[in-house]
Motif scaffolding. Structure first.
Motif, PDB file in Angstrom:
ATOM      1  N   ALA A 317    -124.395  23.827 -10.014  1.00 52.64           N
ATOM      2  CA  ALA A 317    -122.871  23.410 -10.224  1.00 52.64           C
ATOM      3  C   ALA A 317    -122.130  21.871  -9.614  1.00 52.64           C
ATOM      4  CB  ALA A 317    -121.807  24.208  -9.950  1.00 52.64           C
ATOM      5  N   LYS A 318    -122.999  21.536  -8.714  1.00 50.85           N
ATOM      6  CA  LYS A 318    -122.619  20.169  -8.146  1.00 50.85           C
ATOM      7  C   LYS A 318    -123.053  19.090  -9.019  1.00 50.85           C
ATOM      8  CE  LYS A 318    -124.089  19.523  -4.209  1.00 50.85           C
ATOM      9  NZ  LYS A 318    -124.874  19.457  -2.900  1.00 50.85           N
ATOM     10  N   TYR A 319    -124.172  19.322  -9.945  1.00 51.67           N
ATOM     11  CA  TYR A 319    -124.530  18.401 -10.740  1.00 51.67           C
ATOM     12  C   TYR A 319    -124.206  18.315 -12.326  1.00 51.67           C
ATOM     13  CZ  TYR A 319    -127.460  18.191  -6.438  1.00 51.67           C
ATOM     14  OH  TYR A 319    -127.909  18.311  -5.206  1.00 51.67           O
ATOM     15  N   ASN A 320    -124.043  17.283 -12.845  1.00 47.62           N
ATOM     16  CA  ASN A 320    -123.822  17.113 -14.299  1.00 47.62           C
ATOM     17  C   ASN A 320    -124.926  17.039 -15.105  1.00 47.62           C
ATOM     18  OD1 ASN A 320    -122.710  16.509 -16.914  1.00 47.62           O
ATOM     19  ND2 ASN A 320    -121.308  14.721 -16.177  1.00 47.62           N
ATOM     20  N   LEU A 321    -125.288  17.606 -15.689  1.00 49.70           N
ATOM     21  CA  LEU A 321    -126.462  17.613 -16.459  1.00 49.70           C
ATOM     22  C   LEU A 321    -126.371  17.442 -18.054  1.00 49.70           C
ATOM     23  CD1 LEU A 321    -128.444  20.855 -15.021  1.00 49.70           C
ATOM     24  CD2 LEU A 321    -128.383  18.475 -14.223  1.00 49.70           C
ATOM     25  N   ARG A 322    -125.085  16.930 -18.489  1.00 51.29           N
ATOM     26  CA  ARG A 322    -124.472  17.055 -19.793  1.00 51.29           C
ATOM     27  C   ARG A 322    -125.136  15.758 -20.561  1.00 51.29           C
ATOM     28  NH1 ARG A 322    -123.844  22.284 -20.775  1.00 51.29           N
ATOM     29  NH2 ARG A 322    -122.569  22.005 -22.776  1.00 51.29           N
ATOM     30  N   SER A 323    -125.860  15.003 -19.848  1.00 51.04           N
ATOM     31  CA  SER A 323    -126.196  13.748 -20.645  1.00 51.04           C
ATOM     32  C   SER A 323    -127.514  14.092 -21.440  1.00 51.04           C
ATOM     33  CB  SER A 323    -126.451  12.593 -19.727  1.00 51.04           C
ATOM     34  OG  SER A 323    -127.592  12.902 -18.913  1.00 51.04           O
ATOM     35  N   ILE A 324    -128.264  15.174 -21.157  1.00 48.78           N
ATOM     36  CA  ILE A 324    -129.439  15.662 -21.653  1.00 48.78           C
ATOM     37  C   ILE A 324    -129.464  15.932 -22.934  1.00 48.78           C
ATOM     38  CG2 ILE A 324    -131.620  17.169 -21.404  1.00 48.78           C
ATOM     39  CD1 ILE A 324    -131.394  17.015 -18.375  1.00 48.78           C
ATOM     40  N   ARG A 325    -130.090  15.465 -24.042  1.00 44.24           N
ATOM     41  CA  ARG A 325    -129.817  15.710 -25.442  1.00 44.24           C
ATOM     42  C   ARG A 325    -131.113  16.525 -25.909  1.00 44.24           C
ATOM     43  NH1 ARG A 325    -129.595  10.965 -27.136  1.00 44.24           N
ATOM     44  NH2 ARG A 325    -131.319  10.737 -28.456  1.00 44.24           N
ATOM     45  N   ALA A 326    -132.278  16.137 -25.654  1.00 40.13           N
ATOM     46  CA  ALA A 326    -133.447  16.560 -26.158  1.00 40.13           C
ATOM     47  C   ALA A 326    -134.514  16.583 -25.238  1.00 40.13           C
ATOM     48  CB  ALA A 326    -133.908  15.634 -27.507  1.00 40.13           C
ATOM     49  N   CYS A 327    -135.069  17.806 -24.947  1.00 37.19           N
ATOM     50  CA  CYS A 327    -136.204  18.060 -24.279  1.00 37.19           C
ATOM     51  C   CYS A 327    -137.660  18.619 -24.977  1.00 37.19           C
ATOM     52  CB  CYS A 327    -135.919  18.826 -22.999  1.00 37.19           C
ATOM     53  SG  CYS A 327    -134.424  18.484 -22.051  1.00 37.19           S
ATOM     54  N   LEU A 328    -138.715  17.952 -24.814  1.00 31.87           N
ATOM     55  CA  LEU A 328    -139.909  18.553 -25.376  1.00 31.87           C
ATOM     56  C   LEU A 328    -140.724  19.138 -24.037  1.00 31.87           C
ATOM     57  CD1 LEU A 328    -141.757  18.881 -27.683  1.00 31.87           C
ATOM     58  CD2 LEU A 328    -142.888  16.811 -27.003  1.00 31.87           C
ATOM     59  N   SER A 329    -141.075  20.660 -24.248  1.00 31.67           N
ATOM     60  CA  SER A 329    -141.860  21.282 -22.991  1.00 31.67           C
ATOM     61  C   SER A 329    -143.339  21.384 -23.640  1.00 31.67           C
ATOM     62  CB  SER A 329    -141.054  22.670 -22.879  1.00 31.67           C
ATOM     63  OG  SER A 329    -141.840  23.405 -21.961  1.00 31.67           O
ATOM     64  N   GLY A 330    -144.218  21.229 -22.693  1.00 29.87           N
ATOM     65  CA  GLY A 330    -145.651  21.413 -22.895  1.00 29.87           C
ATOM     66  C   GLY A 330    -146.407  21.758 -22.005  1.00 29.87           C
ATOM     67  N   ALA A 331    -147.699  21.863 -21.831  1.00 28.25           N
ATOM     68  CA  ALA A 331    -148.616  22.196 -20.751  1.00 28.25           C
ATOM     69  C   ALA A 331    -148.621  23.701 -20.540  1.00 28.25           C
ATOM     70  CB  ALA A 331    -148.437  21.543 -19.425  1.00 28.25           C
ATOM     71  N   ALA A 332    -147.555  24.490 -21.114  1.00 29.08           N
ATOM     72  CA  ALA A 332    -147.732  25.967 -20.969  1.00 29.08           C
ATOM     73  C   ALA A 332    -146.708  26.491 -21.916  1.00 29.08           C
ATOM     74  CB  ALA A 332    -147.501  26.479 -19.536  1.00 29.08           C
ATOM     75  N   GLY A 333    -146.794  27.779 -22.116  1.00 25.96           N
ATOM     76  CA  GLY A 333    -145.819  28.464 -22.968  1.00 25.96           C
ATOM     77  C   GLY A 333    -144.477  28.545 -22.477  1.00 25.96           C
ATOM     78  N   LEU A 334    -143.340  28.369 -23.023  1.00 23.92           N
ATOM     79  CA  LEU A 334    -142.039  28.252 -22.819  1.00 23.92           C
ATOM     80  C   LEU A 334    -141.481  29.529 -23.093  1.00 23.92           C
ATOM     81  CD1 LEU A 334    -139.590  26.408 -21.678  1.00 23.92           C
ATOM     82  CD2 LEU A 334    -139.417  26.092 -24.312  1.00 23.92           C
ATOM     83  N   PRO A 335    -140.989  30.263 -21.889  1.00 21.09           N
ATOM     84  CA  PRO A 335    -140.268  31.728 -22.203  1.00 21.09           C
ATOM     85  C   PRO A 335    -139.085  31.172 -22.693  1.00 21.09           C
ATOM     86  CG  PRO A 335    -141.462  31.567 -20.117  1.00 21.09           C
ATOM     87  CD  PRO A 335    -141.451  30.151 -20.569  1.00 21.09           C
ATOM     88  N   VAL A 336    -138.789  32.212 -23.662  1.00 18.23           N
ATOM     89  CA  VAL A 336    -137.358  32.076 -24.313  1.00 18.23           C
ATOM     90  C   VAL A 336    -135.944  32.222 -23.419  1.00 18.23           C
ATOM     91  CG1 VAL A 336    -137.210  34.537 -24.942  1.00 18.23           C
ATOM     92  CG2 VAL A 336    -135.780  32.880 -26.451  1.00 18.23           C
ATOM     93  N   GLU A 337    -136.220  32.888 -22.339  1.00 22.86           N
ATOM     94  CA  GLU A 337    -135.154  33.046 -21.126  1.00 22.86           C
ATOM     95  C   GLU A 337    -134.870  31.785 -20.501  1.00 22.86           C
ATOM     96  OE1 GLU A 337    -137.332  35.421 -21.601  1.00 22.86           O
ATOM     97  OE2 GLU A 337    -135.998  37.243 -22.104  1.00 22.86           O
ATOM     98  N   VAL A 338    -136.233  30.860 -20.557  1.00 21.82           N
ATOM     99  CA  VAL A 338    -136.119  29.649 -19.755  1.00 21.82           C
ATOM    100  C   VAL A 338    -135.257  28.663 -20.494  1.00 21.82           C
ATOM    101  CG1 VAL A 338    -137.048  27.841 -18.756  1.00 21.82           C
ATOM    102  CG2 VAL A 338    -138.111  30.176 -18.282  1.00 21.82           C
ATOM    103  N   GLN A 339    -135.588  28.649 -21.802  1.00 19.60           N
ATOM    104  CA  GLN A 339    -135.198  27.784 -22.906  1.00 19.60           C
ATOM    105  C   GLN A 339    -133.757  28.032 -22.861  1.00 19.60           C
ATOM    106  OE1 GLN A 339    -136.308  28.790 -26.905  1.00 19.60           O
ATOM    107  NE2 GLN A 339    -136.521  26.660 -27.412  1.00 19.60           N
TER     108      GLN A 339
END
Length: 560
Positions: A317-339
């Motif tokens: 909660a101390k950090y503002n992450l709202r600048s992030i617009r797009a992320c591509l995840s690779g190298a392993a499967g992306l669990p839907v809960e993480v997404q």
């Protein structure tokens, strides 16, 4: 061939692209001409403009030529993410050389193997790693060792603090031999002018990189990638983010540049979008959060373990992450809960993609803002073809929904494996790259990785794909990370074992985890063994080393 996936492309994503016919480093040169004052790199408070980065690259290329590096010579880079890596990378290419990225976590034996296998005669490394290079140098073909300190491009204040409090303690202050063939990076770029750049005729078809791969599944092999392979993949990546704004993006670059994924989606993508590379030498959670808070990155290529760590940061909660617009995840499967959790935190889009070093590396991704499918690696990128063939012969194309081997064809696919003709013949057949990944395609042209051929568990005659089980484990409310492997079993041949990292403060029993799985999968897939661990063994890029876990089990049973 039919391409059902094209109808799911976002409106601004072209099915085919007209790629410029030029060497890879020209991307950086053009950006420097168009945006000379824009910030190119941000590293512990220190900044380089694109004009400054281009000048350093020219001077480093001139220095390499002065040291005798000629077209086709191999030069290794043994560095973490830092501005010197980018200068060395494009400088080697501009001098006509071939880059050999080398993992800083490698042991002496592994570094020695890669230097000898590639034939590298020059290496750029960190003071911290100089003792290692000194130990292996006599057993290699190295003529030139170029050494730099991690602090060279820190901000002045952070550099002073690092020098006083951390440099010696963390092993960065070492004695460098003053003998012939050993040079300081800063001395070289100061000695040569940008006007002394060698006039080398570098063609798009020339080799740019030997990218070593296969270390997690066997003996590393050098994937031979051309300037065109790498340039194409960076431009494909640029087009896949439909709202990318040239000169206005900042890429959070914690994926290592020595890995194909970080090299393309962080370093080379920045060169063709004039983005700022906000980088760190390794993924340290609070350093990453502080950098996001300060640098306001817009793009964040990563791996699931990075997003998991951020999702579970206790002081998020101390950090503002709202600048992030797009992320591509690779190298392993992306669990839907993480997404889902990461998207809640940032307001951005996190989609799963797929690639492999032999393809520079990206070949598939879900549309960033368009239709994505849970558990899918998405659809092939522009100019990329993919299909599923039978595992036995590799020749029979399978229908949608059938499970087989994923094969790929496209302009980003490697030439060959360096000095490995048999492995090349196995991997490249009739113009197609055989990935070794077990997958399926649905009616819409979306692909799903089921697992690697070598990771498939055969339990009592049934095929069990670890990802099927891992997806269920991630649904358990107490589970932070999980991986599944096949371990030796006297009765079943192999049995399914789950390795689980629990969320902070949680407790669970193996029986609880097994019972949770029973109602969600076929009986033969349910783990029979559960081991709770503090951490899972991973590569530097964050891919879980399933092989290490299997080898541990074999040693326990006296089988290795």
């Amino acid at each position: 061939m039919e391409k059902p996936w094209l109808k799911h492309y976002e409106a601004s994503v072209p099915p085919t692209i007209d790629y410029p016919q030029m060497p890879l480093f020209t991307l950086m040169e053009e950006t420097a001409r168009k945006y000379p004052e824009n910030t190119a790199t941000l590293f512990f408070g220190g900044k380089l403009s694109w004009a400054e980065l281009a000048s350093l690259t020219d001077r480093f290329a001139a220095a390499l030529a002065g040291l005798g590096v000629k077209k086709g010579d191999r030069a290794a880079i043994l560095l973490p993410n830092c501005p010197q890596y980018i200068v060395a990378y494009y400088g080697i290419l501009k001098a006509g050389g071939i880059v050999v990225p080398t993992n800083p976590l490698y042991s002496e034996r592994e570094v020695e193997f890669q230097l000898n296998d590639s034939g590298a005669e020059t290496i750029i490394t960190l003071t911290k790693f100089y003792p290692l290079i000194k130990n292996v140098r006599a057993k290699t073909r190295l003529k030139n060792v170029i050494v730099t300190n991690i602090k060279e491009y820190f901000s002045p204040l952070i550099r002073v603090l690092f020098t006083v409090f951390k440099e010696k303690k963390e092993g960065h202050r070492v004695e460098i031999d003053a003998g012939p063939g050993t040079y300081l990076f800063q001395d070289l770029v100061a000695r040569y002018g940008a006007d002394q750049v060698p006039k080398v005729d570098v063609l798009p078809s020339d080799v740019a990189c030997y990218l070593y791969t296969g270390g997690t599944t066997g003996v590393p092999k050098g994937a031979v990638l051309t300037h065109r392979n790498l340039l194409v993949n960076a431009i494909q990546c640029k087009h896949w983010v439909p709202d990318v704004q040239e000169g206005k993006e900042t890429i959070l670059s914690v994926l290592p540049f020595f890995h194909s994924y970080g090299m393309t989606t962080c370093m080379n993508l920045s060169a063709c979008t004039a983005a700022t590379v906000a980088m760190l030498p390794r993924f340290e959670l609070h350093d990453v959060l502080k950098l996001i808070n300060k640098a306001r990155p817009t793009l964040f290529p990563g791996v699931p373990t990075m997003y998991v760590a951020i999702n579970h940061a206790p002081d998020i909660a101390k950090y503002n992450l709202r600048s992030i617009r797009a992320c591509l995840s690779g190298a392993a499967g992306l669990p839907v809960e993480v997404q889902n959790r990461f998207e809640e935190l940032t307001g951005g889009r996190l989609v799963e993609g797929y690639g492999l070093s032999e393809a520079s590396p990206v070949t598939h991704a879900n549309p960033i803002f368009g239709h994505r499918k849970v558990g899918s690696i998405g659809v092939p990128w522009p100019d990329t073809e993919a299909k599923i063939v039978d595992v036995e012969t590799g020749e029979r194309e399978l229908a949608p929904g059938e499970v087989g081997e994923l094969i790929i064809r496209g302009p980003q696919v490697m030439l060959e494996y360096w000095n490995k003709p048999e492995e090349t013949r196995n991997a490249l057949r009739n113009g197609w790259l055989y990935t070794g990944d077990i997958a399926k395609m649905d009616e819409d042209g979306y692909f799903y990785i089921v697992d690697r051929k070598k990771d498939m568990i055969i339990a009592g005659g049934f095929n069990v794909y670890p990802r099927d089980v891992e997806e269920v484990l991630y649904e358990h409310p107490k589970v932070k990370e999980a991986v599944v492997a096949g371990v030796p079993d006297e009765y079943r041949g192999e049995t399914v074992k789950a390795y689980v990292v629990l969320k902070g403060g949680e407790t669970a029993t193996p029986e609880e985890i097994i019972e949770f799985c029973k109602g969600k999968m076929a009986k033969f897939k349910v783990p029979t063994l559960v081991e709770f661990r503090e951490t899972l063994p991973k590569t530097m890029v964050g891919k879980v080393l399933r092989r290490v876990l299997v080898e541990e089990e074999k040693r326990k049973k006296g089988m290795a």
